[in-house]
Design a protein around this motif. Structure first.
Motif, PDB file in Angstrom:
ATOM      1  N   GLU A  24       0.546  -1.482   0.264  1.00  0.00           N
ATOM      2  CA  GLU A  24      -0.293  -0.621  -0.130  1.00  0.00           C
ATOM      3  C   GLU A  24       1.009   1.546   0.132  1.00  0.00           C
ATOM      4  O   GLU A  24       0.697   2.369  -0.720  1.00  0.00           O
ATOM      5  CB  GLU A  24      -0.733  -0.307   1.184  1.00  0.00           C
ATOM      6  CG  GLU A  24      -1.789   1.483   1.331  1.00  0.00           C
ATOM      7  CD  GLU A  24      -2.857   0.994   0.258  1.00  0.00           C
ATOM      8  OE1 GLU A  24      -2.979   0.738  -0.462  1.00  0.00           O
ATOM      9  OE2 GLU A  24      -3.070   2.956   0.066  1.00  0.00           O
ATOM     10  N   ARG A  27       2.292   1.610  -3.444  1.00  0.00           N
ATOM     11  CA  ARG A  27       0.914   2.170  -3.740  1.00  0.00           C
ATOM     12  C   ARG A  27       1.190   3.816  -4.077  1.00  0.00           C
ATOM     13  O   ARG A  27       0.669   4.563  -5.293  1.00  0.00           O
ATOM     14  CB  ARG A  27       0.103   1.446  -3.777  1.00  0.00           C
ATOM     15  CG  ARG A  27      -1.762   1.263  -4.887  1.00  0.00           C
ATOM     16  CD  ARG A  27      -2.644   1.746  -4.403  1.00  0.00           C
ATOM     17  NE  ARG A  27      -3.069   1.919  -3.578  1.00  0.00           N
ATOM     18  CZ  ARG A  27      -3.804   2.802  -3.591  1.00  0.00           C
ATOM     19  NH1 ARG A  27      -4.266   3.561  -4.361  1.00  0.00           N
ATOM     20  NH2 ARG A  27      -4.463   3.705  -2.600  1.00  0.00           N
ATOM     21  N   ARG A  28       0.985   4.236  -3.238  1.00  0.00           N
ATOM     22  CA  ARG A  28       0.529   5.525  -2.767  1.00  0.00           C
ATOM     23  C   ARG A  28       2.055   6.217  -3.430  1.00  0.00           C
ATOM     24  O   ARG A  28       2.095   7.496  -3.764  1.00  0.00           O
ATOM     25  CB  ARG A  28       0.393   6.177  -1.261  1.00  0.00           C
ATOM     26  CG  ARG A  28      -0.124   4.915  -0.261  1.00  0.00           C
ATOM     27  CD  ARG A  28      -0.660   6.033   1.031  1.00  0.00           C
ATOM     28  NE  ARG A  28      -1.747   5.208   1.316  1.00  0.00           N
ATOM     29  CZ  ARG A  28      -2.609   5.267   2.549  1.00  0.00           C
ATOM     30  NH1 ARG A  28      -1.874   6.328   3.080  1.00  0.00           N
ATOM     31  NH2 ARG A  28      -3.493   4.476   2.639  1.00  0.00           N
ATOM     32  N   LYS A  30       4.422   5.284  -6.346  1.00  0.00           N
ATOM     33  CA  LYS A  30       3.697   5.322  -7.776  1.00  0.00           C
ATOM     34  C   LYS A  30       3.272   6.339  -7.958  1.00  0.00           C
ATOM     35  O   LYS A  30       3.368   6.891  -8.582  1.00  0.00           O
ATOM     36  CB  LYS A  30       2.693   3.497  -8.225  1.00  0.00           C
ATOM     37  CG  LYS A  30       3.975   2.832  -8.373  1.00  0.00           C
ATOM     38  CD  LYS A  30       4.659   3.092 -10.153  1.00  0.00           C
ATOM     39  CE  LYS A  30       5.747   2.683 -10.369  1.00  0.00           C
ATOM     40  NZ  LYS A  30       6.888   2.940  -9.303  1.00  0.00           N
ATOM     41  N   ARG A  31       1.976   6.520  -7.273  1.00  0.00           N
ATOM     42  CA  ARG A  31       1.146   7.446  -8.061  1.00  0.00           C
ATOM     43  C   ARG A  31       1.555   8.933  -7.722  1.00  0.00           C
ATOM     44  O   ARG A  31       1.240   9.795  -8.802  1.00  0.00           O
ATOM     45  CB  ARG A  31      -0.353   7.486  -7.056  1.00  0.00           C
ATOM     46  CG  ARG A  31      -1.459   6.530  -7.185  1.00  0.00           C
ATOM     47  CD  ARG A  31      -2.703   6.409  -6.062  1.00  0.00           C
ATOM     48  NE  ARG A  31      -3.174   7.599  -6.111  1.00  0.00           N
ATOM     49  CZ  ARG A  31      -3.358   7.869  -4.721  1.00  0.00           C
ATOM     50  NH1 ARG A  31      -2.981   8.066  -4.330  1.00  0.00           N
ATOM     51  NH2 ARG A  31      -4.591   9.396  -5.435  1.00  0.00           N
ATOM     52  N   LEU A  32       2.380   9.795  -6.401  1.00  0.00           N
ATOM     53  CA  LEU A  32       3.138  10.622  -6.067  1.00  0.00           C
ATOM     54  C   LEU A  32       4.440  11.169  -7.608  1.00  0.00           C
ATOM     55  O   LEU A  32       4.777  11.928  -8.104  1.00  0.00           O
ATOM     56  CB  LEU A  32       3.823  10.893  -5.038  1.00  0.00           C
ATOM     57  CG  LEU A  32       2.730  11.063  -3.894  1.00  0.00           C
ATOM     58  CD1 LEU A  32       2.844  10.253  -3.100  1.00  0.00           C
ATOM     59  CD2 LEU A  32       1.783  12.079  -4.473  1.00  0.00           C
ATOM     60  N   GLU A  33       4.907   9.854  -7.484  1.00  0.00           N
ATOM     61  CA  GLU A  33       6.077   9.624  -8.888  1.00  0.00           C
ATOM     62  C   GLU A  33       5.333  10.322 -10.194  1.00  0.00           C
ATOM     63  O   GLU A  33       5.884  10.858 -10.861  1.00  0.00           O
ATOM     64  CB  GLU A  33       6.437   7.865  -9.037  1.00  0.00           C
ATOM     65  CG  GLU A  33       7.615   7.960  -7.835  1.00  0.00           C
ATOM     66  CD  GLU A  33       8.175   6.966  -7.955  1.00  0.00           C
ATOM     67  OE1 GLU A  33       8.879   6.562  -6.656  1.00  0.00           O
ATOM     68  OE2 GLU A  33       7.102   5.580  -8.946  1.00  0.00           O
ATOM     69  N   TYR A  34       3.979  10.109 -10.397  1.00  0.00           N
ATOM     70  CA  TYR A  34       3.854   9.989 -11.591  1.00  0.00           C
ATOM     71  C   TYR A  34       3.153  10.777 -11.530  1.00  0.00           C
ATOM     72  O   TYR A  34       3.109  12.188 -13.232  1.00  0.00           O
ATOM     73  CB  TYR A  34       2.451   9.402 -11.716  1.00  0.00           C
ATOM     74  CG  TYR A  34       2.163   8.053 -12.269  1.00  0.00           C
ATOM     75  CD1 TYR A  34       2.949   7.028 -13.262  1.00  0.00           C
ATOM     76  CD2 TYR A  34       1.929   6.486 -11.465  1.00  0.00           C
ATOM     77  CE1 TYR A  34       3.175   6.148 -13.160  1.00  0.00           C
ATOM     78  CE2 TYR A  34       1.717   5.507 -11.635  1.00  0.00           C
ATOM     79  CZ  TYR A  34       2.549   4.706 -12.851  1.00  0.00           C
ATOM     80  OH  TYR A  34       3.094   3.521 -13.172  1.00  0.00           O
ATOM     81  N   ALA A  35       2.838  11.703 -10.535  1.00  0.00           N
ATOM     82  CA  ALA A  35       2.828  13.037  -9.970  1.00  0.00           C
ATOM     83  C   ALA A  35       3.873  14.301 -10.027  1.00  0.00           C
ATOM     84  O   ALA A  35       3.686  15.378  -9.922  1.00  0.00           O
ATOM     85  CB  ALA A  35       1.991  14.185  -8.747  1.00  0.00           C
ATOM     86  N   LYS A  37       6.506  14.267  -7.863  1.00  0.00           N
ATOM     87  CA  LYS A  37       6.345  14.907  -6.516  1.00  0.00           C
ATOM     88  C   LYS A  37       7.705  14.775  -6.095  1.00  0.00           C
ATOM     89  O   LYS A  37       8.585  13.411  -6.145  1.00  0.00           O
ATOM     90  CB  LYS A  37       5.589  14.540  -5.803  1.00  0.00           C
ATOM     91  CG  LYS A  37       3.856  15.358  -5.939  1.00  0.00           C
ATOM     92  CD  LYS A  37       3.815  16.469  -5.775  1.00  0.00           C
ATOM     93  CE  LYS A  37       2.431  16.646  -5.764  1.00  0.00           C
ATOM     94  NZ  LYS A  37       2.193  18.208  -5.608  1.00  0.00           N
TER      95      LYS A  37
END
Ligand code: TTP
Ligand code: MG
Length: 203
Positions: A24, A27-28, A30-35, A37
C-alpha cells in the motif's frame, strides 16, 4: 485557502504482518511519482531481509530508499524541494520519529509511513500509539488468519514450532522464529498475563 499553500499532514498505514502495508505504501509512492512529486523514501537499517537500499513488498514491487539508523538522519536527505517523506517499518525507529513526523507535516510535507501497530504479544508497538494519535489519516489493514481464515489483526511469532513466550524480545529478525497472521482468538502468547480471567459470570 491561500494560493500555492503547501499542506502537510501525516498518514499512517498499520496492521499486522502480511497485511500488505508495504504494498500500500508503494502504491501511494507510485501515484506521487506519476505526479512528479519530490519524494524521499526511508527505512530503518534493522530490517535487511531483502535489499539494502530498496523498499520491497511481498509482491516484489520496489522503490529506492535511504537506510537510516536514527530518525534525525532524515534531515540529511531532504531540503526545501521535498514534497513527500515516506518511511516503511517505522516501528523500528526511535521514538523521536513522532516529533519529527509532526515537524515535517508542519513544514508542508506529506508524511506517509507504515508500521506494525502491535508486537507479537498483541500489545501496542513502541511509539505507534502516539503516531496514530497525531496522524490525520490512518489506514488499518488486516491480513487473513492462517488458522481460521477470518480477518487477522495480530502477528503470531513461532519459535521452534511453538508460540513465542511473553518475555521474549520485541525486536527479533532472525532465523529461528517465524511469523503468521492470526485473528484475536487464534493468536497465542505463551504465559501472557490474563488479569481478568474468569471475571465474567457463567462464562
Ligand atoms: P512488516 O513489513 O510489518 O511485515 P510484512 O512485510 O509481512 O507486512 P506487510 O506485507 O504488511 O508489509 O515487517 C515486520 C518486521 O518486524 C519483520 O521483520 C518481523 C519483525 N517483528 C519483530 O521484530 N517483532 C514483532 O513483535 C513482530 C510482530 C514483527
Ligand atoms: Mg512490510
Amino acid at each position: 485557502m491561500y494560493l500555492n499553500q503547501k499542506d502537510g499532514w501525516i498518514e499512517v498505514i498499520c496492521g499486522p504482518m502480511f497485511a500488505g502495508k508495504t504494498e500500500e505504501l508503494l502504491r501511494r509512492v507510485k501515484r506521487l511519482e506519476y505526479a512528479k512529486k519530490n519524494i524521499v523514501v526511508f527505512k530503518p537499517l534493522i530490517d535487511d531481509r531483502y535489499s539494502d537500499n530498496e523498499v520491497v513488498s511481498h509482491n516484489n514491487n520496489r522503490t529506492k530508499s535511504v537506510n537510516i539508523t536514527e530518525t534525525i538522519q532524515i534531515f540529511d536527505y531532504i531540503d526545501s524541494k521535498t514534497d513527500v517523506v515516506v518511511i516503511d517499518e517505522i516501528q523500528f525507529l526511535d521514538e523521536e520519529a513522532v516529533l519529527i513526523c509532526e515537524y515535517l507535516a508542519s513544514q508542508g510535507i506529506r508524511v506517509i509511513v507504515s508500521g506494525l501497530d502491535k508486537d507479537f504479544r498483541g500489545e501496542p508497538f513502541s511509539f505507534m500509539p502516539d503516531l496514530l494519535a497525531m496522524a490525520e489519516y490512518v489506514t488499518k489493514l488486516t491480513a487473513i488468519c492462517v488458522l481460521c481464515g477470518k480477518p487477522a489483526t495480530r502477528t503470531q511469532r513461532i519459535v521452534n514450532g511453538k508460540p513465542a513466550r511473553y518475555i521474549d524480545p520485541i525486536v527479533l529478525i532472525g532465523a529461528e522464529e517465524s511469523y503468521e497472521a492470526r485473528c484475536r482468538s487464534c493468536h497465542k502468547v505463551y504465559r501472557k498475563p490474563k488479569p481478568y480471567k474468569n471475571r465474567i459470570k457463567n462464562k
